[in-house]
Design a protein around this motif. Structure first.
Motif, PDB file in Angstrom:
ATOM      1  N   ALA A  87       0.838  -1.207   0.000  1.00  0.00           N
ATOM      2  CA  ALA A  87       0.000   0.000   0.000  1.00  0.00           C
ATOM      3  C   ALA A  87       0.868   1.251   0.000  1.00  0.00           C
ATOM      4  CB  ALA A  87      -0.920  -0.011   1.221  1.00  0.00           C
ATOM      5  N   LYS A  88       1.947   1.221   0.781  1.00  0.00           N
ATOM      6  CA  LYS A  88       2.869   2.364   0.829  1.00  0.00           C
ATOM      7  C   LYS A  88       3.537   2.548  -0.532  1.00  0.00           C
ATOM      8  CE  LYS A  88       6.755   4.195   3.520  1.00  0.00           C
ATOM      9  NZ  LYS A  88       7.716   3.908   4.625  1.00  0.00           N
ATOM     10  N   TYR A  89       3.892   1.458  -1.156  1.00  0.00           N
ATOM     11  CA  TYR A  89       4.510   1.466  -2.483  1.00  0.00           C
ATOM     12  C   TYR A  89       3.587   2.146  -3.495  1.00  0.00           C
ATOM     13  CZ  TYR A  89       7.348  -0.686  -6.268  1.00  0.00           C
ATOM     14  OH  TYR A  89       8.160  -0.917  -7.341  1.00  0.00           O
ATOM     15  N   ILE A  90       2.302   1.806  -3.407  1.00  0.00           N
ATOM     16  CA  ILE A  90       1.311   2.391  -4.329  1.00  0.00           C
ATOM     17  C   ILE A  90       1.098   3.870  -4.024  1.00  0.00           C
ATOM     18  CG2 ILE A  90      -1.124   2.342  -5.008  1.00  0.00           C
ATOM     19  CD1 ILE A  90      -1.035  -0.714  -4.512  1.00  0.00           C
ATOM     20  N   ASN A  91       0.930   4.191  -2.752  1.00  0.00           N
ATOM     21  CA  ASN A  91       0.659   5.581  -2.360  1.00  0.00           C
ATOM     22  C   ASN A  91       1.810   6.518  -2.704  1.00  0.00           C
ATOM     23  OD1 ASN A  91      -2.005   5.432  -1.280  1.00  0.00           O
ATOM     24  ND2 ASN A  91      -1.189   4.405   0.539  1.00  0.00           N
ATOM     25  N   ASN A  92       3.021   5.974  -2.760  1.00  0.00           N
ATOM     26  CA  ASN A  92       4.195   6.784  -3.115  1.00  0.00           C
ATOM     27  C   ASN A  92       4.495   6.757  -4.619  1.00  0.00           C
ATOM     28  OD1 ASN A  92       4.655   7.576  -0.470  1.00  0.00           O
ATOM     29  ND2 ASN A  92       6.035   5.881  -0.031  1.00  0.00           N
ATOM     30  N   PHE A  93       3.556   6.230  -5.398  1.00  0.00           N
ATOM     31  CA  PHE A  93       3.662   6.193  -6.864  1.00  0.00           C
ATOM     32  C   PHE A  93       4.880   5.423  -7.363  1.00  0.00           C
ATOM     33  CE2 PHE A  93       1.840  10.452  -5.786  1.00  0.00           C
ATOM     34  CZ  PHE A  93       0.530  10.169  -6.123  1.00  0.00           C
ATOM     35  N   ARG A  94       5.307   4.445  -6.594  1.00  0.00           N
ATOM     36  CA  ARG A  94       6.508   3.720  -7.006  1.00  0.00           C
ATOM     37  C   ARG A  94       6.228   2.704  -8.108  1.00  0.00           C
ATOM     38  NH1 ARG A  94      10.156   1.790  -2.190  1.00  0.00           N
ATOM     39  NH2 ARG A  94      11.562   1.493  -3.969  1.00  0.00           N
ATOM     40  N   PHE A  95       4.962   2.592  -8.506  1.00  0.00           N
ATOM     41  CA  PHE A  95       4.646   1.735  -9.653  1.00  0.00           C
ATOM     42  C   PHE A  95       5.063   2.408 -10.966  1.00  0.00           C
ATOM     43  CE2 PHE A  95       0.862   4.047  -8.261  1.00  0.00           C
ATOM     44  CZ  PHE A  95       0.482   4.729  -9.405  1.00  0.00           C
ATOM     45  N   ILE A  96       5.487   3.688 -10.879  1.00  0.00           N
ATOM     46  CA  ILE A  96       6.094   4.347 -12.041  1.00  0.00           C
ATOM     47  C   ILE A  96       7.612   4.269 -11.875  1.00  0.00           C
ATOM     48  CG2 ILE A  96       6.457   6.551 -13.223  1.00  0.00           C
ATOM     49  CD1 ILE A  96       3.612   7.288 -12.624  1.00  0.00           C
ATOM     50  N   ASN A  97       8.299   3.845 -12.907  1.00  0.00           N
ATOM     51  CA  ASN A  97       9.754   3.740 -12.892  1.00  0.00           C
ATOM     52  C   ASN A  97      10.333   5.084 -13.325  1.00  0.00           C
ATOM     53  OD1 ASN A  97      12.462   3.161 -13.249  1.00  0.00           O
ATOM     54  ND2 ASN A  97      12.080   1.111 -14.072  1.00  0.00           N
ATOM     55  N   PHE A  98      10.603   5.958 -12.351  1.00  0.00           N
ATOM     56  CA  PHE A  98      10.989   7.334 -12.670  1.00  0.00           C
ATOM     57  C   PHE A  98      12.368   7.414 -13.323  1.00  0.00           C
ATOM     58  CE2 PHE A  98       7.704   8.005  -9.439  1.00  0.00           C
ATOM     59  CZ  PHE A  98       6.903   8.903 -10.125  1.00  0.00           C
ATOM     60  N   SER A  99      13.281   6.544 -12.934  1.00  0.00           N
ATOM     61  CA  SER A  99      14.607   6.552 -13.579  1.00  0.00           C
ATOM     62  C   SER A  99      14.473   6.148 -15.042  1.00  0.00           C
ATOM     63  CB  SER A  99      15.553   5.600 -12.845  1.00  0.00           C
ATOM     64  OG  SER A  99      15.832   6.074 -11.542  1.00  0.00           O
ATOM     65  N   ALA A 100      13.672   5.111 -15.311  1.00  0.00           N
ATOM     66  CA  ALA A 100      13.435   4.690 -16.702  1.00  0.00           C
ATOM     67  C   ALA A 100      12.704   5.789 -17.467  1.00  0.00           C
ATOM     68  CB  ALA A 100      12.632   3.394 -16.719  1.00  0.00           C
ATOM     69  N   GLN A 101      11.805   6.520 -16.756  1.00  0.00           N
ATOM     70  CA  GLN A 101      11.064   7.599 -17.404  1.00  0.00           C
ATOM     71  C   GLN A 101      11.997   8.729 -17.821  1.00  0.00           C
ATOM     72  OE1 GLN A 101       7.343   7.365 -17.572  1.00  0.00           O
ATOM     73  NE2 GLN A 101       8.074   8.572 -19.306  1.00  0.00           N
ATOM     74  N   TYR A 102      12.945   9.061 -16.946  1.00  0.00           N
ATOM     75  CA  TYR A 102      13.904  10.122 -17.274  1.00  0.00           C
ATOM     76  C   TYR A 102      14.788   9.695 -18.447  1.00  0.00           C
ATOM     77  CZ  TYR A 102      17.202  13.952 -16.709  1.00  0.00           C
ATOM     78  OH  TYR A 102      17.978  15.068 -16.935  1.00  0.00           O
ATOM     79  N   ASN A 103      15.181   8.427 -18.435  1.00  0.00           N
ATOM     80  CA  ASN A 103      15.975   7.903 -19.539  1.00  0.00           C
ATOM     81  C   ASN A 103      15.166   7.943 -20.846  1.00  0.00           C
ATOM     82  OD1 ASN A 103      18.170   6.548 -20.856  1.00  0.00           O
ATOM     83  ND2 ASN A 103      16.996   4.648 -20.708  1.00  0.00           N
TER      84      ASN A 103
END
Length: 768
Positions: free
Chosen positions: A454-470
């Protein structure tokens, strides 16, 4: 002194004695009031329940008990607030006691029958009859002291513009309750007053300037109309001091609607934060929020090591890397990232699996299906929030199925009696059957285990931000004209590869951290800290247009004050030269003001004339007429002779009780000089980190940590042509030299820097 002057001085001293007497009487009353309130608070604490009616029978009596407790709590709070308020006022009176005011003005308001006299100090003070004996320097009427010459003067009040005729302006230097000097002047602040202050020794803490605020500084301090106030000031022009007084003025002006935690100041380094930390408390105000841009950015990416000021200043860049750094730092790149973010509503978001116990719990394809399954008019913020809600629903639905899994059964079977009891809601909890008990415990275990998901979801960690920046970096050549910025596709691809490698090593260059965070904010719908009302950015010339645009995005409701000297950038990049033009796109031109401070007060005329000779446009800087020795250029045959010369100069300065800063180009050079001086028995303090505190005596400090500071004497160490030869380092040389208040020496070997070659030889002495 004439008989008239002598008599005026006696009258003024008598008046001063009376005011100090009234202050002391008020101090005694406040001390007694504080003592009484503390005693009452202590008694209430000790006998809190003596007067509380406690009854546990029935609802009405329970309410009566609660009301009784609440009443006691309110009384306690009132006593606490009472002595806290009185204590704060007592602190102010202690500051006023020996120096209640610094100015007197006599004036006649239009339409009034006679003249009026007011005295101006750090804070207002009234006697028992509520008559003002001292006016706060921030009060509207006090503005006539700073703005007006004798004669007709207009000032702004809450009721609008007011016209007065100013007939006397008198300045005082008061120490320990005695008038040491007083001047009558027709000007804003007389040169005698300024000279008294400017001839003082430097300090490890910045001082307030309320006694010597100049007319142009007063306009900066009292500006309440601008959404952007840009202050361009020469080195030593008092821009930082004026802006700190501006913060104090705004807290006074908007008291009740503005608190210090709604004001934030971005400083060049932590060392400078320490240098200015006493200014607002000296003015009776709490300090604003204060941090460096590095602190602001790095605290939001704790998993990365963000490039710090030392690493920025000392890094060597290839021409290609320098061009790409300039591009990433530009306002054009900020706009590019904004457009890329808008496109993500249609596709391109990089997701990652949500895992539980090492296995995929919700796979990324499912998350993508949910994310892009919403209506096409959903904004990124709405889309990610809706996705989060759907994922939490899936999580809740999976509790029942997870309870039946083998890992839950094995965990329950391995629990001791004591561990089992910890899952119960109460010690003697009963169940209708063993099956009910098992289900109860299984649900508790699964629910607690899934909290991490639940914490993982609430912190939006289902988005791969490093991959997104790349992904963004890879898209740049397709959506942006790199050649317009002198960058080839091959150079860009090499940069992408290097950046990705650094990110895998958990490192993030400072020019990338702003881009990374802005992309994160766009994806997650972060709209900034809307409660912040005023943002101050010092040394603006060392910020990039991207960083400023990102700060504007982060504080959307704030008014901005930016101050600096475009002649003093220590990180010479192309975007810095376009800074003013790029900033203008972010603010309403009708609500933008630019203030110029061209007079340098920090240094003697001799030092100012020399330092402005370093610049290409130095003629714009005006020296204040404070006389001192000419700067000295010292040619040394080698480093050994240079250290001997330095040791001799430092010993002479120490004998005079002066604080001397030996400023080097790099941190390593500072360390080397410190060690060499130590071998010669010369005591000094190495300032090798921005987290250190300034002390008196001899300091060895690298150039990038000297920003915003001032010292009695400065020695620029090793100003040789081999060390300073790039045209882009001209501003750095100027910054180093302009730290000096009274004396400046420049040491070099073989040949002095070509950046010093155009200075008129009459402006300095040569020692060979």
């Amino acid at each position: 002194m004439t008989s008239n002057n002598t008599q005026s001085r006696k009258v003024e001293q008598s008046r001063l004695d009376h005011v100090i007497g009234e202050i002391k009487k008020r101090q005694q009353k406040l001390t007694q009031s504080i003592k009484r309130a503390k005693t009452e608070e202590k008694n209430l604490n000790e006998h809190f329940y003596d007067d509380v009616k406690i009854n546990y029978v029935g609802d009405s009596t329970t309410i009566e008990t609660a009301l009784s407790i609440r009443q006691q709590q309110q009384m306690l709070m009132e006593r606490n607030n009472s002595w806290q308020h009185a204590s704060g006022r007592l602190d102010v009176l202690e500051k006023l006691e020996n120096n209640p005011y610094f100015a007197r003005v006599d004036f006649k308001e239009k339409g009034e029958p006679g003249p009026e006299t007011i005295y101006i100090g750090l804070s207002s003070f009234t006697n028992d009859k509520d008559e003002f004996l001292v006016y706060d320097w921030r009060a509207p009427i006090s503005s006539i002291y700073y703005d007006g010459k004798l004669g007709d003067v207009t000032y702004n009040s809450p009721e609008g513009k007011q016209d007065v005729n100013l007939s006397l302006k008198r300045q005082f230097i008061i120490k320990d309750g005695q008038i040491e000097n007083m001047f009558d002047t027709q000007e804003t602040i007389g040169d005698q007053m300024l000279l008294e202050v400017l001839n003082e020794k430097s300090s490890s803490q910045m001082k307030t300037i309320v006694t010597t605020i100049q007319q142009e500084q007063n306009a900066i301090i009292r500006d309440t109309d601008s959404d952007l106030l840009f202050v361009q000031g020469a080195a030593g022009s008092g821009k930082t001091s004026a802006v700190l007084q501006r913060i104090a003025y705004l807290l006074y002006r908007y008291r009740g609607n503005l608190t210090s935690d709604q004001v934030i100041m971005f400083s060049p380094n932590q060392l400078f934060n320490d240098y200015v930390q006493n200014v607002l408390p000296e003015l009776g105000e709490q300090n604003m929020v204060q941090m460096t841009y590095w602190q602001f950015a790095s605290r939001r990416v704790p998993s990365f090591k963000v490039q710090n000021l030392f690493q920025q200043f000392e890094q060597e860049q290839s021409p290609a890397s320098e061009k790409i750094t300039n591009l990433k730092s530009s306002y054009a790149f900020f706009n590019l990232l904004t457009r890329y973010g808008n496109r993500l509503a249609r596709g391109g978001v990089q997701f990652r699996d949500i895992k539980f116990r090492g296995e995929p719990f919700i796979d990324k394809e499912k998350i993508k299906e949910i994310y892009y399954g919403f209506n096409s008019n959903y904004k990124l913020m709405n889309r990610i929030e809706a996705t989060k809600e759907e994922l939490i629903k899936i999580l809740n639905r999976r509790v029942s199925s997870e309870m039946k899994k083998k890992w839950v059964q094995e965990m329950i079977e391995g629990l001791s009696e004591e561990q089992l009891r910890m899952f119960y809601q109460q010690p003697d909890q009963e169940f209708e059957s063993g099956d009910d008990e098992y289900k109860f415990i299984a649900k508790r275990i699964v629910t607690e285990s899934l909290e991490s998901v639940a914490k993982y979801i609430n912190n939006f960690r289902f988005i791969n931000f490093s991959a997104q920046y790349n992904h963004f970096m890879q898209q740049v050549p397709r959506i942006f004209d790199l050649e317009e910025h002198g960058v080839t596709t091959a150079e860009w691809q090499a940069e992408v590869k290097q950046t990705l490698s650094k990110m895998k090593a958990k490192e993030l260059p400072i020019e990338d951290v702003s881009c990374y965070l802005y992309l994160y904010d766009l994806l997650t719908g972060k709209t900034g800290e809307r409660s912040m009302k005023f943002v101050f950015i010092d040394e603006i010339q060392d910020y990039t247009p991207f960083q400023i645009a990102y700060l504007k995005f982060n504080f959307p409701n704030a008014r901005f004050t930016m101050l600096g000297d475009l002649n003093q950038t220590i990180l010479a990049t192309e975007p810095n030269q376009r800074l003013l033009a790029d900033i203008s796109h972010l603010f309403d031109p009708e609500k933008t003001s630019v203030a110029q401070l061209t007079t340098s007060y920090r240094s003697t005329k001799q030092v100012t004339d020399f330092t402005r000779g370093i610049l290409r446009n130095g003629q714009k800087i005006t020296a204040f007429e404070r006389i001192g020795p000419k700067p000295v250029m010292v040619s040394c045959s080698d480093e050994s002779e240079m250290i001997d010369e330095l040791a001799d100069q430092l010993t002479a300065q120490a004998d005079k009780g002066l604080t001397t800063a030996v400023i080097t180009k790099s941190l390593q050079e500072s360390k080397d000089v410190f060690n060499l001086l130590k071998q010669k028995g010369v005591k000094s303090t190495l300032i090798g980190s921005e987290n250190q505190r300034l002390v008196e005596g001899t300091l060895i400090v690298p150039a990038y940590l000297a920003k915003g500071l001032e010292f009695d004497s400065v020695v620029m160490y090793n100003a040789s042509d081999a060390v300073y030869q790039k045209e882009s380092e001209r501003q750095l040389v100027y910054t180093i030299a302009s730290r000096a208040m009274h004396t400046l020496a420049i040491l070099y070997t073989n040949q002095k820097s070509r950046l010093l070659g155009d200075i008129d030889e009459s402006l300095y002495e040569v020692k060979i």
